[in-house]
Design an enzyme around this catalytic site. Structure first.
Site, PDB file in Angstrom:
ATOM      1  N   ASN A   7       0.850  -1.189   0.000  1.00  0.00           N
ATOM      2  CA  ASN A   7       0.000   0.000   0.000  1.00  0.00           C
ATOM      3  C   ASN A   7       0.888   1.244   0.000  1.00  0.00           C
ATOM      4  O   ASN A   7       1.646   1.463   0.946  1.00  0.00           O
ATOM      5  CB  ASN A   7      -0.902  -0.047   1.243  1.00  0.00           C
ATOM      6  CG  ASN A   7      -1.855   1.114   1.282  1.00  0.00           C
ATOM      7  OD1 ASN A   7      -1.443   2.254   1.070  1.00  0.00           O
ATOM      8  ND2 ASN A   7      -3.106   0.858   1.551  1.00  0.00           N
ATOM      9  N   HIS A  10       0.954   6.220   1.683  1.00  0.00           N
ATOM     10  CA  HIS A  10       1.754   7.162   2.473  1.00  0.00           C
ATOM     11  C   HIS A  10       2.733   7.964   1.628  1.00  0.00           C
ATOM     12  O   HIS A  10       3.182   9.032   2.049  1.00  0.00           O
ATOM     13  CB  HIS A  10       2.495   6.431   3.596  1.00  0.00           C
ATOM     14  CG  HIS A  10       1.556   5.913   4.646  1.00  0.00           C
ATOM     15  ND1 HIS A  10       0.705   6.727   5.339  1.00  0.00           N
ATOM     16  CD2 HIS A  10       1.320   4.657   5.086  1.00  0.00           C
ATOM     17  CE1 HIS A  10      -0.007   5.998   6.190  1.00  0.00           C
ATOM     18  NE2 HIS A  10       0.344   4.741   6.040  1.00  0.00           N
ATOM     19  N   HIS A  43      -5.631   3.313  -1.775  1.00  0.00           N
ATOM     20  CA  HIS A  43      -6.979   3.578  -1.272  1.00  0.00           C
ATOM     21  C   HIS A  43      -7.388   4.972  -1.749  1.00  0.00           C
ATOM     22  O   HIS A  43      -6.800   5.965  -1.319  1.00  0.00           O
ATOM     23  CB  HIS A  43      -6.949   3.497   0.267  1.00  0.00           C
ATOM     24  CG  HIS A  43      -8.290   3.627   0.914  1.00  0.00           C
ATOM     25  ND1 HIS A  43      -8.475   3.395   2.254  1.00  0.00           N
ATOM     26  CD2 HIS A  43      -9.510   3.962   0.428  1.00  0.00           C
ATOM     27  CE1 HIS A  43      -9.747   3.582   2.558  1.00  0.00           C
ATOM     28  NE2 HIS A  43     -10.397   3.938   1.474  1.00  0.00           N
ATOM     29  N   ARG A  45      -9.615   7.504  -1.141  1.00  0.00           N
ATOM     30  CA  ARG A  45     -10.589   7.879  -0.108  1.00  0.00           C
ATOM     31  C   ARG A  45     -11.512   8.965  -0.636  1.00  0.00           C
ATOM     32  O   ARG A  45     -11.125   9.769  -1.486  1.00  0.00           O
ATOM     33  CB  ARG A  45      -9.865   8.367   1.149  1.00  0.00           C
ATOM     34  CG  ARG A  45      -9.065   7.301   1.850  1.00  0.00           C
ATOM     35  CD  ARG A  45      -8.549   7.801   3.179  1.00  0.00           C
ATOM     36  NE  ARG A  45      -9.592   7.812   4.171  1.00  0.00           N
ATOM     37  CZ  ARG A  45      -9.725   6.896   5.139  1.00  0.00           C
ATOM     38  NH1 ARG A  45      -8.853   5.934   5.266  1.00  0.00           N
ATOM     39  NH2 ARG A  45     -10.717   6.970   5.988  1.00  0.00           N
ATOM     40  N   ARG A  49      -7.509  12.432   0.758  1.00  0.00           N
ATOM     41  CA  ARG A  49      -6.443  12.948   1.631  1.00  0.00           C
ATOM     42  C   ARG A  49      -5.049  12.541   1.146  1.00  0.00           C
ATOM     43  O   ARG A  49      -4.075  13.179   1.496  1.00  0.00           O
ATOM     44  CB  ARG A  49      -6.649  12.522   3.084  1.00  0.00           C
ATOM     45  CG  ARG A  49      -6.507  11.057   3.320  1.00  0.00           C
ATOM     46  CD  ARG A  49      -6.540  10.723   4.785  1.00  0.00           C
ATOM     47  NE  ARG A  49      -7.880  10.817   5.338  1.00  0.00           N
ATOM     48  CZ  ARG A  49      -8.263  10.176   6.442  1.00  0.00           C
ATOM     49  NH1 ARG A  49      -7.382   9.448   7.122  1.00  0.00           N
ATOM     50  NH2 ARG A  49      -9.478  10.260   6.907  1.00  0.00           N
ATOM     51  N   GLU A  70      -8.420  -0.111  -2.997  1.00  0.00           N
ATOM     52  CA  GLU A  70      -9.250  -0.135  -1.795  1.00  0.00           C
ATOM     53  C   GLU A  70     -10.232   1.018  -1.904  1.00  0.00           C
ATOM     54  O   GLU A  70      -9.841   2.141  -2.279  1.00  0.00           O
ATOM     55  CB  GLU A  70      -8.383   0.084  -0.550  1.00  0.00           C
ATOM     56  CG  GLU A  70      -7.451  -1.062  -0.258  1.00  0.00           C
ATOM     57  CD  GLU A  70      -6.546  -0.750   0.923  1.00  0.00           C
ATOM     58  OE1 GLU A  70      -6.661   0.339   1.512  1.00  0.00           O
ATOM     59  OE2 GLU A  70      -5.711  -1.594   1.230  1.00  0.00           O
ATOM     60  N   THR A 101      -8.311   2.851   8.220  1.00  0.00           N
ATOM     61  CA  THR A 101      -9.518   2.018   8.237  1.00  0.00           C
ATOM     62  C   THR A 101      -9.592   1.268   9.560  1.00  0.00           C
ATOM     63  O   THR A 101      -8.743   0.422   9.841  1.00  0.00           O
ATOM     64  CB  THR A 101      -9.479   1.017   7.054  1.00  0.00           C
ATOM     65  OG1 THR A 101      -8.990   1.704   5.910  1.00  0.00           O
ATOM     66  CG2 THR A 101     -10.858   0.463   6.771  1.00  0.00           C
ATOM     67  N   GLU A 151     -10.504 -10.070   2.839  1.00  0.00           N
ATOM     68  CA  GLU A 151      -9.248  -9.674   3.479  1.00  0.00           C
ATOM     69  C   GLU A 151      -9.539  -9.585   4.972  1.00  0.00           C
ATOM     70  O   GLU A 151     -10.377  -8.780   5.407  1.00  0.00           O
ATOM     71  CB  GLU A 151      -8.745  -8.321   2.944  1.00  0.00           C
ATOM     72  CG  GLU A 151      -7.445  -7.908   3.628  1.00  0.00           C
ATOM     73  CD  GLU A 151      -6.775  -6.708   2.967  1.00  0.00           C
ATOM     74  OE1 GLU A 151      -6.929  -6.508   1.747  1.00  0.00           O
ATOM     75  OE2 GLU A 151      -6.092  -5.963   3.701  1.00  0.00           O
ATOM     76  N   HIS A 191      -3.596  -5.008   7.594  1.00  0.00           N
ATOM     77  CA  HIS A 191      -3.754  -3.917   8.561  1.00  0.00           C
ATOM     78  C   HIS A 191      -2.887  -4.122   9.792  1.00  0.00           C
ATOM     79  O   HIS A 191      -3.040  -5.106  10.505  1.00  0.00           O
ATOM     80  CB  HIS A 191      -5.210  -3.692   8.994  1.00  0.00           C
ATOM     81  CG  HIS A 191      -5.431  -2.273   9.424  1.00  0.00           C
ATOM     82  ND1 HIS A 191      -5.106  -1.810  10.664  1.00  0.00           N
ATOM     83  CD2 HIS A 191      -5.861  -1.200   8.730  1.00  0.00           C
ATOM     84  CE1 HIS A 191      -5.358  -0.521  10.727  1.00  0.00           C
ATOM     85  NE2 HIS A 191      -5.816  -0.119   9.562  1.00  0.00           N
TER      86      HIS A 191
HETATM   87  N1  PXP Z   1      -5.619  -3.505   3.940  1.00  0.00           N
HETATM   88  C1  PXP Z   1      -6.643  -2.630   3.978  1.00  0.00           C
HETATM   89  C2  PXP Z   1      -7.977  -3.067   3.477  1.00  0.00           C
HETATM   90  C3  PXP Z   1      -6.448  -1.304   4.450  1.00  0.00           C
HETATM   91  O1  PXP Z   1      -7.472  -0.448   4.489  1.00  0.00           O
HETATM   92  C4  PXP Z   1      -5.146  -0.925   4.865  1.00  0.00           C
HETATM   93  C5  PXP Z   1      -4.912   0.476   5.335  1.00  0.00           C
HETATM   94  O2  PXP Z   1      -5.069   1.344   4.268  1.00  0.00           O
HETATM   95  C6  PXP Z   1      -4.118  -1.873   4.771  1.00  0.00           C
HETATM   96  C7  PXP Z   1      -4.379  -3.161   4.328  1.00  0.00           C
HETATM   97  C8  PXP Z   1      -2.706  -1.533   5.148  1.00  0.00           C
HETATM   98  O3  PXP Z   1      -2.636  -1.296   6.518  1.00  0.00           O
HETATM   99  P1  PXP Z   1      -1.251  -0.791   7.146  1.00  0.00           P
HETATM  100  O4  PXP Z   1      -0.975   0.534   6.551  1.00  0.00           O
HETATM  101  O5  PXP Z   1      -1.543  -0.745   8.606  1.00  0.00           O
HETATM  102  O6  PXP Z   1      -0.217  -1.815   6.772  1.00  0.00           O
END
Ligand code: PXP
Length: 246
Positions: A7, A10, A43, A45, A49, A70, A101, A151, A191
């Protein structure tokens, strides 16, 4: 093998902080792919953001691996996803004020919306995964709705791992993964996963994909993005082959 989805939200967060062009999200995706990741996860959003619409279109057209988008069950975002046609969408709950999330989708409450979106995505050949809490009820509902994968939200597990009392949460993930697999669902997890707590997760039955963001980008601040991906890939590969040999 367990696929690694990275992901890269960031990276966009940092770019948006200055409203400039750096760091470049596509450049990050390329490096993540070069280092061996299997999916690029972003993601989009509703409040935009971090990831912007143009990121999603550009990534879809130009990445070499698969795009996992996402997204919340909002009409606007569904319309964008249907235009972009990512390889996979992961449907997540979304609250404006949350930092990330916070929990899984309420599959019971959102059933009708999920079913409507699913039929639209199916027509375009887009795989659908539901981000859910690891409960039997959610998994049975997801299977009944007919999505491709779930997931499992590993947030609770990650919190308990930090307190060293994680056996119960790990067992919940284990049972959930087993049931999902029995019901024909692809098993993904994500997550709060990091370079330590990922290890027991790799032993979950039939786990096919993990999605990790925050810990990889945090590690990248110190060792660079390429090495941060290599490091987590190695851990996953080692743990996976250890499980297979037992
Ligand atoms: N999976 C999903 C569905 C998420 O919403 C997120 C956060 O955006 C992640 C994985 C990744 O989570 P983390 O950034 O805590 O690794």
């Amino acid at each position: 093998m367990i696929r690694l989805g990275v992901n890269i939200d960031h990276v966009a967060t940092l770019r948006q902080a200055r409203g400039e062009r750096e760091p470049n999200v596509f450049e990050a995706a390329c490096m993540v792919e070069d280092a061996g990741a299997d999916n690029i996860t972003v993601h989009l959003r509703e409040d935009r953001r971090h990831i912007q619409d143009y990121d999603v279109y550009y990534l879809k057209r130009n990445i070499r691996t698969h795009l996992n988008l996402e997204m919340a069950l909002s009409k606007e975002i569904i319309a964008i996803a249907l235009k972009v046609v990512p390889a996979q969408v992961t449907l997540v709950p979304e609250k404006r004020q949350e930092l990330t999330t916070e929990g899984g989708l309420d599959v019971i409450k959102e059933q009708a919306k999920i079913e409507r979106a699913l039929s639209q995505f199916k027509k375009k050949g887009i795989k659908v995964s539901l981000f859910i809490n690891p409960t039997g009820l959610c998994i049975k509902k997801a299977a009944a709705i007919g999505v491709d994968a779930i997931e499992l939200h590993t947030g609770r597990y990650a919190e308990s791992f930090a307190k060293v009392k994680y056996k119960f949460q790990l067992e919940k993930l284990h049972c959930a993964a087993q049931l999902a697999n029995q019901l024909g669902l692809g098993v993904h997890a994500g997550h709060g996963l990091n370079y330590e707590n990922i290890k027991p997760v790799c032993a979950l039955p039939s786990l096919r994909e993990v999605n990790i963001g925050h810990s990889i980008i945090s590690k990248a601040v110190f060792i660079g993005l390429f090495d941060a991906i290599k490091k987590i890939k190695n851990i996953i590969a080692c743990e996976y082959s250890l499980c297979q040999s037992q």
